[in-house]
Design a protein around this motif. Structure first.
Motif, PDB file in Angstrom:
ATOM      1  N   GLY A 299     -47.241  28.157 -84.989  1.00 48.52           N
ATOM      2  CA  GLY A 299     -46.238  27.089 -84.976  1.00 48.52           C
ATOM      3  C   GLY A 299     -44.837  27.608 -85.195  1.00 48.52           C
ATOM      4  O   GLY A 299     -44.634  28.729 -85.679  1.00 48.52           O
ATOM      5  N   CYS A 300     -43.846  26.818 -84.791  1.00 44.05           N
ATOM      6  CA  CYS A 300     -42.446  27.156 -85.018  1.00 44.05           C
ATOM      7  C   CYS A 300     -41.618  25.885 -84.933  1.00 44.05           C
ATOM      8  O   CYS A 300     -42.146  24.819 -84.643  1.00 44.05           O
ATOM      9  CB  CYS A 300     -41.954  28.191 -84.004  1.00 44.05           C
ATOM     10  SG  CYS A 300     -42.130  27.682 -82.278  1.00 44.05           S
ATOM     11  N   LYS A 301     -40.317  26.044 -85.188  1.00 45.52           N
ATOM     12  CA  LYS A 301     -39.402  24.905 -85.087  1.00 45.52           C
ATOM     13  C   LYS A 301     -38.270  25.247 -84.138  1.00 45.52           C
ATOM     14  O   LYS A 301     -37.818  26.392 -84.110  1.00 45.52           O
ATOM     15  CB  LYS A 301     -38.819  24.605 -86.466  1.00 45.52           C
ATOM     16  CG  LYS A 301     -39.496  23.454 -87.158  1.00 45.52           C
ATOM     17  CD  LYS A 301     -38.741  23.108 -88.408  1.00 45.52           C
ATOM     18  CE  LYS A 301     -39.184  21.770 -88.955  1.00 45.52           C
ATOM     19  NZ  LYS A 301     -38.368  21.370 -90.103  1.00 45.52           N
ATOM     20  N   LEU A 302     -37.833  24.270 -83.344  1.00 43.84           N
ATOM     21  CA  LEU A 302     -36.700  24.485 -82.458  1.00 43.84           C
ATOM     22  C   LEU A 302     -35.689  23.352 -82.649  1.00 43.84           C
ATOM     23  O   LEU A 302     -36.076  22.224 -82.970  1.00 43.84           O
ATOM     24  CB  LEU A 302     -37.140  24.528 -80.986  1.00 43.84           C
ATOM     25  CG  LEU A 302     -37.479  25.916 -80.425  1.00 43.84           C
ATOM     26  CD1 LEU A 302     -38.885  26.308 -80.813  1.00 43.84           C
ATOM     27  CD2 LEU A 302     -37.327  25.947 -78.912  1.00 43.84           C
ATOM     28  N   TYR A 303     -34.427  23.682 -82.439  1.00 44.41           N
ATOM     29  CA  TYR A 303     -33.365  22.696 -82.601  1.00 44.41           C
ATOM     30  C   TYR A 303     -32.576  22.556 -81.311  1.00 44.41           C
ATOM     31  O   TYR A 303     -32.387  23.534 -80.590  1.00 44.41           O
ATOM     32  CB  TYR A 303     -32.430  23.114 -83.748  1.00 44.41           C
ATOM     33  CG  TYR A 303     -33.160  23.262 -85.062  1.00 44.41           C
ATOM     34  CD1 TYR A 303     -33.262  22.183 -85.944  1.00 44.41           C
ATOM     35  CD2 TYR A 303     -33.787  24.460 -85.418  1.00 44.41           C
ATOM     36  CE1 TYR A 303     -33.940  22.301 -87.143  1.00 44.41           C
ATOM     37  CE2 TYR A 303     -34.480  24.592 -86.610  1.00 44.41           C
ATOM     38  CZ  TYR A 303     -34.548  23.508 -87.480  1.00 44.41           C
ATOM     39  OH  TYR A 303     -35.233  23.636 -88.661  1.00 44.41           O
ATOM     40  N   GLY A 304     -32.140  21.349 -81.019  1.00 46.29           N
ATOM     41  CA  GLY A 304     -31.335  21.123 -79.825  1.00 46.29           C
ATOM     42  C   GLY A 304     -31.816  19.893 -79.083  1.00 46.29           C
ATOM     43  O   GLY A 304     -32.788  19.252 -79.494  1.00 46.29           O
TER      44      GLY A 304
END
Ligand SMILES: [Mn+2]
Length: 327
Positions: A299-304
């Motif tokens: 898993g990971c997190k992305l912004y935008g």
């Protein structure tokens, strides 16, 4: 093998246990198993989860779940233990502070391949299917008599969920050995498999219908993507915890090698779950975006903005899928 930790355990009286944010059955299972085990050894144990976090309904089947956050943290603990937590940020801000300032000695039990050390002592085995698999070996060596049905039930819960009901690559001879020894304590394995691994709520089912009907496929269907928007949650009266497991339906499609679930947490903030098949290492993509995990689940997190996030994920996935084809 664990003598140094055993020595510490004999010398401490008060222990605080810490779970990771968005806790799964392995995290809750290992925390509650450790809680009961140490209580059986006469220790005073408190169990903490970052207060903003929620636990999925299914997990409430585990014994002693009510002890989580049932007391406010005291100012001093002889020992602090984190379970199934691969990085300090996964603890949550408040819990990290308590670990760092209220606990004299700190120990981590974990099985994530991508792990960043943040405690005094680390018990890490990336070849273990679950954190509970490591705990069982530790409990057995330390004092086998303190293992009871509650402990065994919590350990088994982590084992089935993190191994995909004994189907992921991480499932080994040892996983089955631990499972069979746990069942000998009288664990209701059939009930746990149904409630923890198969069962869903009606609302979560409605959520899955919505997002799966809009599933997107790329690169000859080798990549499958589903997106959960705040509107999906609103319309089905669901939350982040209800997304659990839906992405597996995508990775179970024959053609799909990699499946992504992109969940809108807040405006321009997305939580991404990756699931893969066989030798395809999904954690490399998660790491590319600052996250991590296991080969077949990460898993990971992305912004935008939503479209930008999707495009970034699809193009980086393509890079790894191309590489995978050539190997
Ligand atoms: Mn785990």
């Amino acid at each position: 093998m664990y003598e140094h930790v055993t020595k510490i355990l004999y010398s401490v009286e008060t222990v605080a246990l810490f779970m990771h944010i968005n806790p799964d059955a392995d995290c809750v299972g290992s925390s509650l198993a450790m809680y009961k085990y140490l209580t059986n050894l006469g220790k005073k144990v408190d169990v903490f989860l970052e207060p903003t976090e929620e636990i999925r309904d299914n997990i409430y089947i585990l014994p002693n779940i009510d002890v989580i956050n049932s007391t406010s943290p005291s100012s001093h603990y002889d020992l602090g233990i984190t379970l199934d937590c691969a990085s300090p940020t996964r603890l949550g801000k408040k819990m990290l502070k308590i670990l760092n300032t209220h606990c004299e000695i700190t120990i981590s039990f974990d099985h994530h391949k991508s792990y960043s050390k943040f405690t005094d002592i680390l018990i890490l085995d990336a070849n273990s299917a679950s954190t509970t698999q490591i705990l069982y070996k530790f409990f057995k060596e330390n004092d086998i008599d303190a293992i009871d049905l509650d402990v065994a039930t919590c350990l088994y819960a982590g084992l089935i969920t993190d191994s995909g009901n004994f189907s992921y690559n991480s499932t080994t001879v040892e996983t089955f050995e631990v499972a069979s020894e746990l069942i000998s304590y009288g664990v209701d394995h059939s009930l746990l498999a149904r409630v923890l691994y198969l069962e869903t709520s009606y609302n979560a089912f409605s959520l899955s219908l919505r997002v799966l009907s809009n599933a997107m496929f790329y690169y000859d269907k080798r990549l499958g993507v589903i997106m959960f928007t705040s509107e999906d949650f609103k319309q089905t009266e669901t939350k982040l915890v209800d997304t659990d497991g839906i992405v597996n339906i995508l990775v179970n499609i024959k053609e799909v090698i990699l499946a992504l679930s992109i969940v809108e947490i807040s405006n321009n903030e997305f939580k991404v779950g990756l699931r893969s098949k066989g030798d395809f290492d999904s954690s490399l993509i998660a790491e590319h975006f600052g996250g991590g995990g296991h080969k077949n689940a990460s898993g990971c997190k992305l912004y935008g903005p939503k479209d930008e996030v999707l495009n970034k994920l699809v193009s980086v996935s393509k890079h790894y899928l191309d590489k995978y084809d050539k190997h």
